[in-house]
Each structure stands twice: as C-alpha cells, then as structure tokens.
Design an enzyme around this catalytic site. Structure first.
Site, PDB file in Angstrom:
ATOM      1  N   ASP A 163     -12.026  10.305  13.987  1.00 34.21           N
ATOM      2  CA  ASP A 163     -13.491  10.375  13.895  1.00 34.21           C
ATOM      3  C   ASP A 163     -14.164   9.033  14.160  1.00 34.21           C
ATOM      4  O   ASP A 163     -15.373   8.997  14.365  1.00 34.21           O
ATOM      5  CB  ASP A 163     -13.916  10.850  12.499  1.00 34.21           C
ATOM      6  N   GLN A 580      -0.095  -2.655  40.358  1.00 36.26           N
ATOM      7  CA  GLN A 580      -1.140  -3.359  41.094  1.00 36.26           C
ATOM      8  C   GLN A 580      -1.782  -4.388  40.170  1.00 36.26           C
ATOM      9  O   GLN A 580      -1.303  -4.634  39.071  1.00 36.26           O
ATOM     10  CB  GLN A 580      -2.164  -2.360  41.626  1.00 36.26           C
TER      11      GLN A 580
END
Length: 779
Positions: A163, A580
């Site tokens: 939450d 990458q």
C-alpha cells in the site's frame, strides 16, 4: 536445557530477521541482504520463521542461516520464511517467551520487515526488554548470569507493504511491484474497453492510503480516481460525469475509473465500485463493468526497483544494527527520492496513524500533508493533466507561450508519458504545445512539408492515449542542431517558439549545450530551455535518474530470470550476459544487484586478466561446493563497453576453457530487448511529475526579454533527482563541473558505491584476498 551461547566478541552481533504482517514482493530480497551482509560483517544471522509466531514458539522456527540458505531469494514473491498474525505476541506473556527464546539462541538484534503494526510491536518489545529479562530471572526461567550479555536489544525496521502507507518514506518494499500488477491489468482492460466503448470501474487495495489508486490513475490515464486522503468535492457525481462526458465528446472510446478500497466522500460515506458503476450506467448510459483486482496485486515476482530497494535497505539495516548504542532510538530504513536514510521508527508510525485520524476527523488537508511531499506532487500532477478545461488554472493571455517539444537520442520508456503530461499541462495553463517531430533533422528538413509538416500544434486528443505507449510517438533522432544551426534557428523564429522542452539522453544534453553556446550568434535560441533526461543508460549529467532506465532494468531482469532458470536447471552452468548502457555501468550494476549476479563488469572499472582469473577461480570453488543444490545457476553481467578485448563471448569461452568440463559456460546478448516495450509504472509516473515541473519552470520566464533570459544561467537547465531532492541544474555549470565529455557520462556517478554491495552479496573475492598469479584465495 543447554545454556545460551556466549556473546560474539567486540561489536559482532547475532542478528535475527523476520517478516510480519501482510506479505509483499521484495521481502525475500531484504532477508537475503540481511543474512549475507551480516555474515560479511563477521556476525551470525538467524531467520525467524512465521513472523512473531516463530519468535514466541522458538525451536525449529529459529534457524541459523548461511550464505547458500538464501540463494535464489531475490526473484521469489511473498516471503519464503513465512509470516503469520500472532495474537500471543500482543500479550506480555507472549513477549516474555519471545525474549527467553532470543536469549537462549543468543540473538541480540532484530531486523523486522513488515507494516506499521509489526513495527509498532517491535518497538514495544524493545522498550519492555529490560523488564522482560528481569521477570525471566525472577521466575527462575533464566539466571542473572545468562541475561548479563543481553542488557539491551537493538531493533531496526524495514517497511514491507504494497500500500505504501508508511509516512516518512517515498516507497515501501513491494509497492512498485503491486503497482505494476495493477497497470498490467488496466493496460489489458484498456484494449477491451476501447473495442466495445465500455467503462470500467477498477477497485485497488488501500484502506487508509490512496497511493496505489493515485499512481495507477496517473500511470494509466484514468478519467477519475477516488482516494481516502483526498475525497472528491461534494458535487463529485456531476464533476466525474462532466469530465467523462467531455472526454467522450473528444473521441475517447473508453472510460477508466480507479477506486481505492477505502474510498469515501467528504462525509465519510463509503464510495464503492457499485456506486460508481450505477452512476455511469444510469446517468451517462455507458456499458460499465467492475473489476476487483484483489490479491493479484500482492503476488508475483518483485520488479527490479523492489529488488534493489529491499537489498539496499537490508544492507543498511545491518549497518544500523552495528552502529547502534543502547541510547539509539529504533530506526526505520526509508528512501527519499534516490537516497536511503534512517528515520525514527516511532515518529514514522505516529505520522502514519495520524493520517487515519485526520481522515476520521475529516481533516483531509492534514491527511495529505502527513503523506510525503512526493504524494501531493503526484496528486497535483494528476489533477492538472487528467482534464485540460480548468478555467481557474488558466494564465493571463500575456503569459501564454508557444512551447516546442522535441525528443533527441534513442527511444526510452516514458518519453510519451512525459510528452502527454507536458501537452496536457500546457493546454490547462493556456500555452500552445508544438511537437517537433523526428528530432532536429525532422525540424530542419520537413517543417514545411505538405500536407503535413514536422511542426505541429498538439491537442489533448492527440496525446490522450500515450501514457502507456513505449518508444517515441513524435519520433526521435540522435542528430544534433549543429548539423544545420542556421536552419534550426530559422525554424525557431518561423514558428515563434518562446520556450523549448527537450526529452532525451546524452545527445539531448549535447544538443542543449550546443544551443547555449550558439546564443550569441542566434537570437532565436535566447529562450528558456528545459531538459528532461530520458535514456536507458542513465548517463545524463545533472541527475541520478533518467526516465526509461527503470523500464530497461525490468526488461533486463525478466530476461536474466529466464536465463538463470535455464542455468539452474542445468545445475553446473554460468551465463555471461551483455547489457547496454553506453560507457556507463549503471544498468549492469543495478541489474546485477537485482538478480544476484556473481560479478559485474563495467566501463568505469574495466576488465583485466587478474580480475578474470579471480572470478574463474571463485567459480571453480563455488561449483565444487554446490553439492547439487537447487537454484545453482550463476550469471555474470558485462556492460557492452567494459572492454574492447574481453568481449562477452571471449569471457564465456575463457570460463569454458578453464572449467575443464567441471561446469559449462554460455553467453547471451539481449540487445534492444532492454529498451523495453510498455514503460514501467515508475517511469510513467516520474515522467509525468518531472514533465509538469519542467513546464512550470519554463513558465517562470514568460514575459521576460531575450536579454533577461540570456543573463539568467538557469534559463537553460536540466531537471534531475539528486539524493533526496528534485533540482534544476544550470547547463553551463553542469557542463563544466559535472560532465565527462569523453566517456559521455557524469564525472561523479552516485551508483558506483553500489558495486561493492553487488560483490559483497555475491561473495566475490576481493583483490587483496587472492593470489595475483592464480586467483586463488590466500589463507
């Protein structure tokens, strides 16, 4: 009964870790970090199974942990050491038994992972500790000599909650994984809603906290959202129907309304999905359905951010234990923007409870103030971008601007969300947003193409559906304005641009630098310019976070999870995976932290033969001691530019050659998979928040002369997250002081310190511990 073990020498501790309350994705990552960091610090680590129930019952539910006991924990959802509601611990008799079990096991510090209720119980336990020990002696259950080494107890809290309902922290462990589940569901519902022109009312978790509802609405472009902290106005029925009707008239085929389970109106009357459905069906005559996501939001593998957050907080918790004195208040480990911090646990719990009290007292402004500042910013961003016809927010005509929006560099997840937010905010304020399609080449070569040029004024209907789209809807290009500076200036003047909003990576940063340096020669560039970093490489100076990097990490982590599963099934296999990231090792390092990589090779550190020798010898030792254990697959991550000589394939072949058949080696290159498809929720919401800040920043220059603008170094700035703050950095200063132009990255990369944590948690040997010739550990 055997006597308790003697205390460890010096400041070394026996540290227990337990998970309590509702489970959340990432709890296992925190347990793993606590266990392995404790062992690295020459402490002992104990897992307490089934939460406080295990602490009360003791016996086999308290288990000493080794490094391999938490292997594979990072990718697992829920909590592998279990959690349970424990009524016994709520009574003093239960806590008395828990104290006895801890003394008999020798545990003198606890790391508690749970919600506010679990952490409140922990602090109560600590405050009672001395009295509990005295009572155990009085009852002759323990001797005075036995309790002597345990005069004080240190407790550290970590917040595990989907939450995100704990005050004092921007994020709790599990909240972004839960948000990802919601966004995945809403993205799927979007397709069927559009197909049938339906409305969907979606209920998400959050009894006292509307974070999930707010972020889901922002991430999915929902038409309306109901939060416990900020109920809608008294005339919310007319307001909601009016917004949805206008959206439908603009051509929107679907309607999404997000309702938190604790939603109510200003009078605290509950607002249910059924109420909303009936209103849409009866008043607007929309074909409306209800979807309650339920516990789908709680389960599943944690996202990359929750793995990173839980790991860093778990490591910080161990440091907090070792730093503690008897007088140290119980800390809770929090995160503010990008910075891990310690805060007083009781203050955080009190503020959290105060939110519920403020809601009960109908003091909703107070409830919003008690949430972190980021929550209010996100709420304001949502309110200003979900509906553009808000007359009260419109600026006077003399302050209206023509703002160009351009993407520069490689595509990154969140570019479209940022553009959508910028367009919506511009329209709300009375500005004219102008898309410059396909970067600077598109501007220069195709601005006056017929029937449709590359310079186009944008409407709300043009961008409304972009929030969840990957790539770049207006096109992006790596080319720079210096390719044709006179034509670029001509186009700026022809289309009367008063400001420019650039979204992109290092090429975008370079483009802003070029425009700044061209100002003396070209008056057209004497306008305010704001850069929002958006690149998977996260290598833009002036910020520690770039939009798109989280999407990349999630794609890479998912890929590595699949690869690791294959490696584990084969038992004795290692994969070398190429990432990458340009000449920045950020992606490789954070992914390594999130998947538990054995080693990470980055351009900053480079690769040499001694390093490879140490790692290969470590692999030999590791596989030799595995003894057929499960989750035995191993990964090494190598940034694409870590070395020109030691390529990914070369390293895999070297490992295979040196293994002599005792284990196997493969290499894998995910390539452009790392650019991701659908942007992650974090990239979406941060893109919206930062884009709104950028347009607000540009507005500050409305009405100023070109001379005034040029005289202000802030008139060309890059927005960034640095530590615990969102800041604008003046380009000239950032260029000169913070930029490594040769390597295309910042001079000071804040994440570099995390590389040590990757190595520590993987057990990778340190250079000083190994023979420089053969790589073996020296005794």
């Amino acid at each position: 009964m055997p006597p308790p073990p003697a205390p460890l020498p010096g400041k070394k501790r026996r540290i227990g870790v337990l998970t309590s309350g509702g489970d959340s994705p990432g709890m296992n990552g925190a347990v793993r970090a606590v266990v392995r960091m404790s062992i690295d610090q020459d402490c002992e680590s104990y897992a307490i199974y089934e939460g406080y129930e295990g602490l009360v019952r003791g016996g086999d539910l308290i288990k000493k942990m080794g490094r391999d006991d938490v292997r594979g924990y990072l990718s697992e959802g829920g909590t592998l050491i279990g959690t349970a509601r424990c009524m016994a611990f709520m009574e003093r008799a239960g806590r008395l038994q828990a104290a006895k079990n801890m003394v008999m096991t020798g545990i003198d510090a606890l790391v508690i992972i749970g919600g506010d209720g679990s952490l409140t119980g922990a602090d109560t336990f600590r405050r009672e500790w001395s009295g509990l020990l005295s009572e155990l002696v009085e009852k002759k259950e323990l001797k005075a000599s036995q309790i002597e080494p345990f005069q004080y107890l240190n407790i550290v809290g970590l917040v595990g909650s989907i939450d995100n309902d704990m005050s004092s922290t921007d994020a709790t462990i599990g909240c972004y994984s839960s948000l990802a589940r919601i966004c995945d569901a809403v993205d799927c519902i979007d397709a069927t809603a559009s197909s049938h022109q339906r409305a969907f009312v979606i209920e998400v978790m959050g009894r006292h906290c509307g974070w999930l509802a707010q972020m889901a609405a922002l991430s999915t472009g929902a038409d309306f959202a109901f939060l416990p902290e900020k109920p809608p106005n008294e005339n919310w029925k007319e307001e909601m129907c009016g917004i949805i009707s206008r959206h439908r008239k603009m051509g929107k085929r679907k309607t999404i309304v997000i309702v938190a389970e604790g939603a109510h109106d200003l009078s605290l009357h509950k607002v249910t999905p059924t109420h909303v459905k009936d209103l849409l069906s009866n008043t607007l005559k929309l074909d409306t359905r209800i979807t309650t996501l339920g516990h789908v939001q709680r389960g599943g593998s944690p996202c990359a951010y929750d793995r990173m957050l839980s790991t860093l907080q778990g490591c910080e918790a161990v440091k907090a234990v070792l730093d503690a004195t008897p007088e140290t208040p119980t800390p809770v480990i929090c995160v503010i923007e990008n910075k891990i911090v310690r805060k007083p646990l009781i203050k955080a719990v009190e503020d959290t409870h105060a939110v519920a009290k403020a809601i009960e007292a109908k003091d909703f402004d107070r409830a919003m103030q008690l949430r972190d500042a980021e929550f209010s910013e996100y709420h304001n961003a949502y309110m200003t971008t979900t509906a553009t016809d808000q007359p009260e927010m419109r600026l006077p005509k003399e302050k209206h601007m023509r703002i160009g929006i351009i993407h520069v560099g490689a595509p990154a997840g969140g570019m479209n969300a940022a553009t959508r937010a910028a367009v919506a905010y511009c329209l709300t304020r009375g500005h004219t947003p102008i898309a410059l399609h396909n970067g600077f080449p598109g501007l220069c070569r195709h601005h006056d193409d017929q029937p449709l040029g590359s310079v186009r004024e944008m409407s709300w209907s043009d961008v409304e559906g972009w929030v969840s789209k990957g790539g770049s809807e207006i096109g992006t290009n790596r080319a720079l304005p210096s390719d044709d500076m006179p034509k670029t200036a001509y186009c700026f003047e022809k289309y009367k641009l008063n400001a420019l909003f650039i979204i992109g990576g290092f090429e975008a940063f370079t483009a802003v630098s070029e425009l700044r340096r061209a100002r003396p020669e070209y008056p057209a560039f004497r306008i305010p310019i704001a850069l929002l970093p958006a690149t998977i490489s996260n290598n833009v100076p002036g910020t520690e976070y770039s939009v798109g990097s989280d999407t990349c990490l999630n794609a890479l982590v998912e890929y590595c999870d699949a690869i690791k599963q294959s490696a584990s099934a084969s038992r004795r296999r290692i994969f070398v995976v190429e990432t990458q990231g340009g000449k920045s090792g950020y992606i490789a390092t954070i992914a390594g932290l999130s998947i538990g990589a054995l080693a990470v090779y980055t351009p900053e550190e480079g690769i040499n033969i001694r390093m490879l020798s140490r790692d290969i010898e470590h692999l030999r030792t590791s596989f030799a001691t595995d003894q057929g254990q499960s989750r035995a697959g191993k990964l090494i991550l190598r940034n694409e530019h870590a070395s020109d000589t030691y390529t990914t394939e070369v390293i895999a072949n070297m490992i295979r050659e040196e293994a002599k058949g005792r284990f196997e080696s493969r290499f894998a290159i995910p390539g452009h998979v790392q650019q991701g498809g659908t942007p992650s929720p974090m990239d979406r919401v941060r893109a919206v928040r930062l884009a709104v800040k950028c347009i607000t920043f540009l507005e500050g220059f409305a009405g100023k002369s070109k001379e005034e603008i040029v005289a202000d170094p802030m008139s060309m700035s890059v927005i960034g997250i640095k530590g615990a703050s969102v800041v604008f950095g003046p380009m000239e200063k950032v260029e000169k002081e913070e930029t490594n132009w040769k390597e295309r990255r910042p001079k000071d990369e804040s994440w570099l310190q995390l590389k040590k944590i990757v190595d520590t948690l993987s057990g990778r040997p340190k250079p000083g511990d190994c023979c420089q010739t053969c790589g073996k550990r020296e005794s």
